[in-house]
Structure formats: C-alpha cells, structure tokens
Scaffold this motif. Structure first.
Motif, PDB file in Angstrom:
ATOM      1  N   THR A  88      -6.047  15.052  -3.392  1.00  0.00           N
ATOM      2  CA  THR A  88      -5.335  14.183  -2.450  1.00  0.00           C
ATOM      3  C   THR A  88      -5.088  14.921  -1.147  1.00  0.00           C
ATOM      4  N   LYS A 126       8.155   8.074   0.617  1.00  0.00           N
ATOM      5  CA  LYS A 126       6.741   8.435   0.754  1.00  0.00           C
ATOM      6  C   LYS A 126       5.865   7.185   0.788  1.00  0.00           C
ATOM      7  N   TYR A 129       1.698   6.190   0.507  1.00  0.00           N
ATOM      8  CA  TYR A 129       0.319   6.601   0.226  1.00  0.00           C
ATOM      9  C   TYR A 129      -0.622   5.440   0.558  1.00  0.00           C
ATOM     10  N   ALA A 178      -1.820  10.931   1.145  1.00  0.00           N
ATOM     11  CA  ALA A 178      -0.362  10.984   1.291  1.00  0.00           C
ATOM     12  C   ALA A 178      -0.067  10.709   2.761  1.00  0.00           C
ATOM     13  N   ARG A 179       0.021   9.436   3.079  1.00  0.00           N
ATOM     14  CA  ARG A 179       0.026   8.972   4.469  1.00  0.00           C
ATOM     15  C   ARG A 179       1.283   9.357   5.244  1.00  0.00           C
TER      16      ARG A 179
END
Length: 322
Positions: free
Chosen positions: A147, A174, A176, A281-282
């Motif tokens: 990732t 978070k 994603y 993991a944006r």
C-alpha cells in the motif's frame, strides 16, 4: 557499565507472549530468572508491570534490566546499513516536517518494518530522519508494504505516545482509495465483519469470524465505476485491524485489484499491469490537544494514476474530509 535498555516490539512480533519474546532475544536467560525479573517489576511493558503471558502489541516498549553482566547471551540481530538509493527514496518521500511530526508519502513496495526476508524498511533507516534532533523519530502506525500513501512519524516522546494511542483507538481519521474488481451492491455502506488471524501456515492472513474475531468496521462509498467490472471506492476504516480493508473488500465480493491474497487475482487491465496493489492511503486528519488540526493527502502512485486514466476515473471527484 551496562544500563537499562528499551526495545520496541516489531510488527512480526505482535501477539507474541512476553516470555516467548525473551526466549527469542535472550535464549540463555533461565525461565525462573525471567519470571523473577517480571514479578519484581524489573521488566516492564510501556512502563507498566506485566505478566509473562502478556500478548505483545506492535510498537510497545519493553524495559530490559542489565542482563549481560549475569552471563546472559544476547541474540544479535544483524544490522544492515541502508543503501544510499533507499535513503534518498525515503527522504524524497517527505511531504511535511515540523518539530513534532514527519509525514511521508510511502512508495508502494516499501516495507514499514522488517521481517525475516525484508532487508530494507523504513524502521531500519529512521536514524537518517533525525535531522536536528539527537533521537530518531518513531513509527506511530503502519500500512502494508504493497500500500502506498500517508505514513506519520512522531519526533518527540510525548507526541509519539499520544499519536500511537490515538491510532490504536482509531481517533485519527483516515481515507483510502481503492480500485476493486466488480461493483458493491450498495453505493454507500458500512462493512461490519469481525476479523481474526488464520491459524496454520497463513500467518499473515486474516479471515472473517463473527464468533472469535475482533469487531472491525469500514465505511465505504462508490465514487466511480466502469460498468460492473471495475469500481473506484473510498474506504474509511473505523478500526485498525491487520489487512482490514483488503479482507472487507473481499468479504463484500469486490476484492482489491492486484490483491492475490484476498481474491483480487486479476493481473491486468488490458495494458495496465495489475501486479501491484491498487490501494492508496489517501488522507489523514490529525486533531489532538498537542497538535493543531492538520490534514495530509497523498497523490496517486504511478500504477494507480495510469489505471485511472485508462478507466476514465477523475481524481478530482474524490471526497476530502468534511
């Protein structure tokens, strides 16, 4: 003069009993002496008294009293000096740095922590991220090797402790992004599926188990899709289990593209190489008492950017934190 040491529990050591951890690192330490040291409070985990059957968690700190002066053999771990190429790769991935934290845009394929066959990893080169400080930063969470995206490091002891605890309690928001095979039945939903580590040979594989697993929650939202073949979805984990997003996507029938371990075995999108995991993991939003609100976003890695262009997905349609 031999002093007290502190060692950090690595990812591959999590869930190991404390006494077995000592057997691994100090194989000649007699069990009865180990028990005496634990009962006397000479050995502590995260500063607290403990028992020999304590199951360790990644990132915990083990206090080790002087042992070598009692003819104890310490199992030496070979230290590998990171190559300049790898050091430069990580240094160039820094997207933010202040006196409290460092934020990386971790490249895909880079391990956060080492293992038996992993020579290069971020944890092994943190000495090169000390900058003006005498002590190295510490990992406060992790993301899978395959990732890419946001990874946060703590630079001060108190900040590191608070961030680690915040990540454990899922107090850090978070986001994603993933390209999945197929299309979820609903455009918006919550995946509530408890997870447990499989026994046997699949040590690094998780599975859904509602009776024995730990409750795991993931919010998802469909952003765009190509008929029913490929879908771009946003994932917001509300718990932080190992491989949670990958297992949850597979559980609802839409495995992440490139994830052979959990059903995403399709290798190509015509000319797009699908050997890499299409999971990013944006973004992360940190809002703690000691850290003013900060939001960080990672750009698409090359393999996902190529796939977005090929599939006609527009990254500007992605959602941000409210």
């Amino acid at each position: 003069m031999i002093s007290v040491e502190t060692k950090v529990v690595t990812y591959d050591e999590k869930n190991l009993r404390l006494d077995k951890w000592f057997r691994k690192h100090y194989p000649s330490l007699p069990h009865n002496r180990l028990e005496k040291l634990i009962r006397g409070g000479n050995i502590r985990v995260d500063g607290c008294r403990c028992k020999s059957n304590l199951r360790l968690e990644e990132g915990q700190e083990i206090r080790i009293p002087p042992l070598a002066n009692r003819n104890i053999i310490v199992k030496k771990v070979k230290n590998t000096i990171p190559q300049k190429r790898f050091i430069d790769l990580i240094l160039n991935s820094i997207i933010y740095k202040d006196e409290k934290i460092i934020v990386l845009n971790k490249p895909p394929g880079v391990a956060v922590q080492g293992g038996s066959k992993q020579k290069e990893h971020i944890d092994g080169m943190l000495d090169y991220l000390k900058f003006e400080y005498k002590t190295r930063p510490k990992l406060v969470h992790r993301i899978d090797k395959a990732t890419s995206g946001i990874l946060v490091l703590g630079r001060l002891e108190d900040i590191t402790t608070k961030l680690t605890e915040a990540f454990k309690k899922s107090l850090i928001e978070k986001i994603y992004w993933a390209i999945v095979i197929g299309k979820p039945d609903k455009d918006v939903g919550i995946i509530d599926a408890s997870l447990i580590k499989q026994t046997g040979k699949h040590f690094e594989k998780m599975e859904v188990n509602f009776e024995l697993g730990k409750r795991s929650l993931t919010e998802f939202r469909v952003i765009s899709g190509l008929s029913n073949k490929f879908t771009w979805i946003e994932l917001r984990p509300k718990t932080g289990r190992t491989h949670q997003l990958r297992v949850h996507c597979s559980y609802i029938g839409t495995p992440i593209l490139g994830d052979g371990k959990y059903g995403g075995k399709l290798k190509t999108i015509t000319s797009i190489n699908g050997n890499e995991l299409f999971l990013l993991a944006r973004g992360i939003r940190i809002n703690l008492n000691d850290i003013n609100e900060k939001v960080f976003y990672a750009p698409l890695p090359k393999h996902m950017k190529d796939a977005f262009e090929h599939l006609g997905f527009d990254a500007s349609e992605g959602h941000s934190f409210d």
